[in-house]
Design an enzyme around this catalytic site. Structure first.
Site: not given
Length: 238
Positions: A102-104, A152
């Site tokens: 998830v995300c970074t 994202g």
């Protein structure tokens, strides 16, 4: 009796809590799931806001996972250079059914060499950094490439978790979970993506994150250099 579905989420200092807890809420409602919050020790971990979350399982005690998930957050910068974390992810990835982020968190998977040749998502501010780690950046809310599934930024972790729930248990189960958590987004503003927000707002938000992004890029470049050395080592030995 069938074996539980073993799902592990990496819990590290300065994690963005919603990156972790959004998917964890969905995963915990998957029938037959065993959800682990993973870290080196069982000591409570502070999130970016200072709130503490207690790991449920250490690396040493962790069973073989069916799903490994790496959330993001500012603390991701440090663990991209942490051999204990990266080695743990590589070991688990060898037999995991799904390797996710998830995300970074996708940058951490990339630093471990687990996204080379794969399409992947990331937070919009850091999406282009995936290319340094051998991945193909894709500006979508959820990206699947074979057994890699990445989300994202932040809230997209809930979308990703529902996609994975459907993969594991079928669409009807995933729909039931979505209804149970009343996931029916209706944001008050149309500003949740760079395209919708427009250039002025994007510039303001990006400016606020300048120092964090500078440090993140440095760590990604360092991780890319380590990956290159790691990849070259077998060839040199041969």
């Amino acid at each position: 009796m069938t074996q539980p579905i073993q799902i592990g989420l990496l819990l590290f200092p300065n994690v963005t809590q919603l990156d972790l807890t959004g998917p964890a809420e969905v995963f915990g409602q998957i029938p037959g799931s065993a959800v682990h919050l993973l870290w080196k020790t069982a000591t409570p971990i502070a999130t970016t806001k200072g709130w503490q979350i207690v790991p449920t399982t250490t690396f040493a005690e962790c069973p073989q996972l069916d799903v490994i998930c790496v959330p993001g957050g500012p603390g991701q910068n440090d663990i991209m250079q942490d051999d204990e974390v990266l080695d743990f992810l590589r070991r688990q990835a060898k037999a995991a059914r799904y390797i996710t982020s998830v995300c970074t968190g996708s940058l951490v998977l990339g630093a471990a060499g687990l996204l080379q040749g794969y399409r992947a998502a990331c937070h919009w501010m850091s999406l282009d950094q995936l290319a340094l780690l051998g991945a193909t950046p894709v500006a979508e809310r959820v990206v699947r490439d074979r057994n890699r599934i990445s989300a994202g930024g932040v809230t997209s972790g809930i979308d990703f978790a529902l996609v994975l729930a459907a993969e594991l248990c079928g669409e009807e189960v995933a729909k039931a979970i979505q209804l149970a958590i009343e996931y029916d987004p209706a944001p008050p503003f149309d500003a949740g993506s760079p395209k919708a927000a427009g250039p002025e707002l994007v510039a303001r938000v990006t400016a606020l994150a300048t120092e964090r992004q500078r440090k993140r890029l440095q760590q990604t470049e360092a991780a890319a250099a380590r990956l290159a050395e790691w990849s070259a080592a077998p060839a040199a030995a041969g």
